[in-house]
Design a protein around this motif. Structure first.
Motif, PDB file in Angstrom:
ATOM      1  N   VAL A 133       0.883  -0.986   0.132  1.00  0.00           N
ATOM      2  CA  VAL A 133       0.001   0.091   0.145  1.00  0.00           C
ATOM      3  C   VAL A 133       0.721   1.440   0.098  1.00  0.00           C
ATOM      4  O   VAL A 133       0.628   2.224  -0.893  1.00  0.00           O
ATOM      5  N   ALA A 134       2.010   1.167   0.918  1.00  0.00           N
ATOM      6  CA  ALA A 134       2.764   2.316   0.972  1.00  0.00           C
ATOM      7  C   ALA A 134       3.536   2.572  -0.517  1.00  0.00           C
ATOM      8  O   ALA A 134       3.818   3.561  -0.704  1.00  0.00           O
ATOM      9  N   ASN A 135       3.430   1.562  -1.415  1.00  0.00           N
ATOM     10  CA  ASN A 135       4.256   1.612  -2.742  1.00  0.00           C
ATOM     11  C   ASN A 135       3.186   1.898  -3.747  1.00  0.00           C
ATOM     12  O   ASN A 135       3.665   1.818  -5.041  1.00  0.00           O
ATOM     13  N   GLY A 136       1.965   2.211  -3.430  1.00  0.00           N
ATOM     14  CA  GLY A 136       0.968   2.627  -4.387  1.00  0.00           C
ATOM     15  C   GLY A 136       0.044   1.394  -4.938  1.00  0.00           C
ATOM     16  O   GLY A 136      -0.391   1.848  -5.971  1.00  0.00           O
ATOM     17  N   ILE A 137       0.378   0.255  -4.265  1.00  0.00           N
ATOM     18  CA  ILE A 137      -0.645  -0.660  -4.784  1.00  0.00           C
ATOM     19  C   ILE A 137      -1.869  -0.677  -4.087  1.00  0.00           C
ATOM     20  O   ILE A 137      -2.070  -0.701  -2.843  1.00  0.00           O
ATOM     21  N   ASP A 138      -2.872  -0.849  -4.876  1.00  0.00           N
ATOM     22  CA  ASP A 138      -4.325  -0.999  -4.258  1.00  0.00           C
ATOM     23  C   ASP A 138      -4.648  -2.162  -3.576  1.00  0.00           C
ATOM     24  O   ASP A 138      -4.508  -3.405  -4.534  1.00  0.00           O
TER      25      ASP A 138
ATOM     26  N   VAL B 132      -5.390   2.469   2.740  1.00  0.00           N
ATOM     27  CA  VAL B 132      -4.864   3.645   1.979  1.00  0.00           C
ATOM     28  C   VAL B 132      -3.831   4.313   2.937  1.00  0.00           C
ATOM     29  O   VAL B 132      -4.247   4.051   4.412  1.00  0.00           O
ATOM     30  N   PRO B 133      -2.845   4.539   2.669  1.00  0.00           N
ATOM     31  CA  PRO B 133      -1.859   5.138   3.636  1.00  0.00           C
ATOM     32  C   PRO B 133      -2.420   6.645   3.825  1.00  0.00           C
ATOM     33  O   PRO B 133      -2.943   7.525   3.226  1.00  0.00           O
ATOM     34  N   VAL B 134      -2.017   7.074   5.193  1.00  0.00           N
ATOM     35  CA  VAL B 134      -2.451   8.572   5.617  1.00  0.00           C
ATOM     36  C   VAL B 134      -1.267   9.361   5.088  1.00  0.00           C
ATOM     37  O   VAL B 134      -0.226   9.193   5.197  1.00  0.00           O
ATOM     38  N   LYS B 135      -1.810  10.329   4.511  1.00  0.00           N
ATOM     39  CA  LYS B 135      -0.833  11.457   3.892  1.00  0.00           C
ATOM     40  C   LYS B 135      -0.635  12.381   4.787  1.00  0.00           C
ATOM     41  O   LYS B 135      -1.372  12.687   5.830  1.00  0.00           O
ATOM     42  N   GLU B 136       0.313  13.223   4.593  1.00  0.00           N
ATOM     43  CA  GLU B 136       0.687  14.268   5.370  1.00  0.00           C
ATOM     44  C   GLU B 136      -0.434  15.466   5.445  1.00  0.00           C
ATOM     45  O   GLU B 136      -0.637  15.978   6.580  1.00  0.00           O
ATOM     46  N   SER B 137      -1.341  15.549   4.477  1.00  0.00           N
ATOM     47  CA  SER B 137      -2.134  16.389   4.265  1.00  0.00           C
ATOM     48  C   SER B 137      -3.390  16.009   5.017  1.00  0.00           C
ATOM     49  O   SER B 137      -4.497  16.761   5.383  1.00  0.00           O
ATOM     50  N   ASP B 138      -3.676  14.677   5.448  1.00  0.00           N
ATOM     51  CA  ASP B 138      -4.686  14.245   6.347  1.00  0.00           C
ATOM     52  C   ASP B 138      -4.570  14.567   7.640  1.00  0.00           C
ATOM     53  O   ASP B 138      -3.561  14.605   8.077  1.00  0.00           O
ATOM     54  N   VAL B 139      -5.861  14.781   8.197  1.00  0.00           N
ATOM     55  CA  VAL B 139      -5.924  15.164   9.609  1.00  0.00           C
ATOM     56  C   VAL B 139      -6.454  13.963  10.234  1.00  0.00           C
ATOM     57  O   VAL B 139      -7.414  13.242  10.193  1.00  0.00           O
ATOM     58  N   VAL B 140      -5.475  13.524  11.462  1.00  0.00           N
ATOM     59  CA  VAL B 140      -5.818  12.418  12.296  1.00  0.00           C
ATOM     60  C   VAL B 140      -5.872  12.715  13.662  1.00  0.00           C
ATOM     61  O   VAL B 140      -4.924  13.280  14.165  1.00  0.00           O
ATOM     62  N   MET B 141      -7.156  12.754  14.351  1.00  0.00           N
ATOM     63  CA  MET B 141      -7.247  13.480  15.440  1.00  0.00           C
ATOM     64  C   MET B 141      -8.264  12.563  16.375  1.00  0.00           C
ATOM     65  O   MET B 141      -9.405  12.338  15.524  1.00  0.00           O
TER      66      MET B 141
END
Length: 89
Positions: free
Chosen positions: A20-25, A39-48
């Motif tokens: 998943v980290a390498n882009g495979i669904d 799906v990987p959590v992106k830097e722009s995702d907000v996790v709280m």
């Protein structure tokens, strides 16, 4: 796209997370719970947590009540307003 069972995922978690980290669904199918896309959590995702969310909301309300706000000027477009906000402490 790769579809795997929950049993296969449990047996090889690291392998599938790397994929998943390498882009495979990767789709995880569970007999009892349905299907899930990993799906990987992106830097722009907000996790709280919900608690953190409400703490931020309450802090913002207090700041507004204290007048610590920035208003958009009449006639000012959104881009200029955002630029002005980013240059303000």
């Amino acid at each position: 796209m790769l579809i795997i069972s929950s049993r296969e995922f449990r047996a090889n978690t690291g392998r599938y997370l790397d994929m998943v980290a390498n882009g495979i669904d990767v789709i995880l199918k569970s007999r009892n719970s349905g299907s899930f896309r990993l799906v990987p959590v992106k830097e722009s995702d907000v996790v709280m947590s919900e608690k953190e969310f409400y703490e931020k909301v309450n802090r913002s309300i207090m700041q507004a009540e204290e007048g610590k706000i920035i208003r958009q000027n009449d006639g000012e477009n959104v881009e200029d307003f955002v630029d002005r906000m980013l240059c303000t402490e």
